[in-house]
Design an enzyme around this catalytic site. Structure first.
Site, PDB file in Angstrom:
ATOM      1  N   CYS A 144      -9.566  10.802 -21.059  1.00 13.03           N
ATOM      2  CA  CYS A 144     -10.900  10.204 -20.923  1.00 13.03           C
ATOM      3  C   CYS A 144     -11.489  10.133 -22.313  1.00 13.03           C
ATOM      4  O   CYS A 144     -11.419  11.107 -23.075  1.00 13.03           O
ATOM      5  CB  CYS A 144     -11.783  11.057 -20.004  1.00 13.03           C
ATOM      6  SG  CYS A 144     -13.531  10.557 -19.974  1.00 13.03           S
ATOM      7  N   CYS A 183     -12.703   3.013 -22.186  1.00 15.52           N
ATOM      8  CA  CYS A 183     -12.919   3.837 -20.991  1.00 15.52           C
ATOM      9  C   CYS A 183     -11.632   3.824 -20.193  1.00 15.52           C
ATOM     10  O   CYS A 183     -11.171   2.750 -19.793  1.00 15.52           O
ATOM     11  CB  CYS A 183     -14.072   3.270 -20.163  1.00 15.52           C
ATOM     12  SG  CYS A 183     -14.335   4.102 -18.579  1.00 15.52           S
TER      13      CYS A 183
END
Length: 261
Positions: free
Chosen positions: A172, A65
């Site tokens: 992302c 992440c």
């Protein structure tokens, strides 16, 4: 570990590189989304997800992440290392900028403009023209496997991307699951000009193996198992994960074709 199914890209890359690896996926559906949380609150959620994974004694932990890596990586390393090596996910700004082209960095609003990302741009992209592109709603749409919402969020981000872009950083982990819609939208935006896309999944998987003293051996028999924790609870892969090729790979359903995938 991740807030949600963004971890599929790194997990699938690890599976491809080492089919014998046992994989543990730890995410936080109870606390999603992480992006709007304060850095302190996000870090506590990330610590909870990491501790749930650490209780099963993994050999290494990939923080799959970007937002958690920006805000929580130092804390997670302080908690778990040296017993469990912790590998963060860094946007692939350095390789994208290496040719000195025109780079767009697609990222969540929480990462876009952050001191962390600005530092990477300063340190590794001095010779390139860089545009930071916030992508509100895209990670949430990917998480929900909402194809229409993905297309809308991608179109909005594409409209903010310079039409002469040469390289796009997918900043992302969720975005790596929807590469086809992103490429289609940017092909329309740029008139079909050649664009190089830079994700982090494979590089992170290689780094995790390196930290363990292992090497990629994609030809090994597929003997690795899969364990899933959802906010600390043992579970199966969420149904939304199976809408993506990476999720089907992890579940051993590579030949199945899902609607909207």
């Amino acid at each position: 570990m991740d807030s949600g199914i963004g971890l599929l890209a790194a997990a699938a890359a690890t599976r491809r590189l080492r089919p014998d690896a046992d994989l543990l996926l730890s995410s936080d559906p109870d606390g999603m989304p992480w992006g709007p949380r304060t850095p302190a609150d996000l870090t506590e959620r990330a610590r909870s997800v990491a501790r749930a994974a650490a209780a099963l004694r993994p050999d290494a932990l990939i923080v799959a992440c970007n937002t958690a890596s920006v805000h929580s990586l130092d804390t997670l390393r302080a908690d778990l290392e040296p017993g469990i090596p912790v590998i963060g996910t860094v946007p692939a700004i350095k390789p994208a900028a290496a040719a000195g082209g025109r780079v767009a960095i697609w990222a969540t609003p929480a990462t876009t403009g952050s001191p962390y990302q600005r530092g990477l741009i300063r340190d590794f992209a001095a010779g390139a023209t860089v545009t930071e592109v916030p992508c509100p709603g895209l990670a949430d749409a990917v998480e929900a496997a909402d194809e229409a919402a993905v297309v809308r969020a991608v179109a909005a981000a594409a409209a903010l991307t310079p039409p002469d872009v040469t390289d796009v950083v997918l900043g992302c982990t969720h975005y790596e699951l929807v590469g086809d819609p992103i490429r289609a939208a940017l092909a329309e935006r740029t008139g079909g000009a050649e664009i190089t896309y830079h994700g982090s999944a494979e590089a992170v998987a290689v780094q995790a193996l390196r930290r363990l003293g292992a090497t990629p051996e994609p030809g090994l028999p597929r003997t690795g198992g899969l364990t899933v924790l959802l906010s600390g609870r043992p579970s199966a892969l969420p149904a939304t994960a199976l809408r993506y090729a990476e999720g089907r790979l992890l579940a051993g359903l590579e030949r199945n074709v899902a609607v909207g995938a």
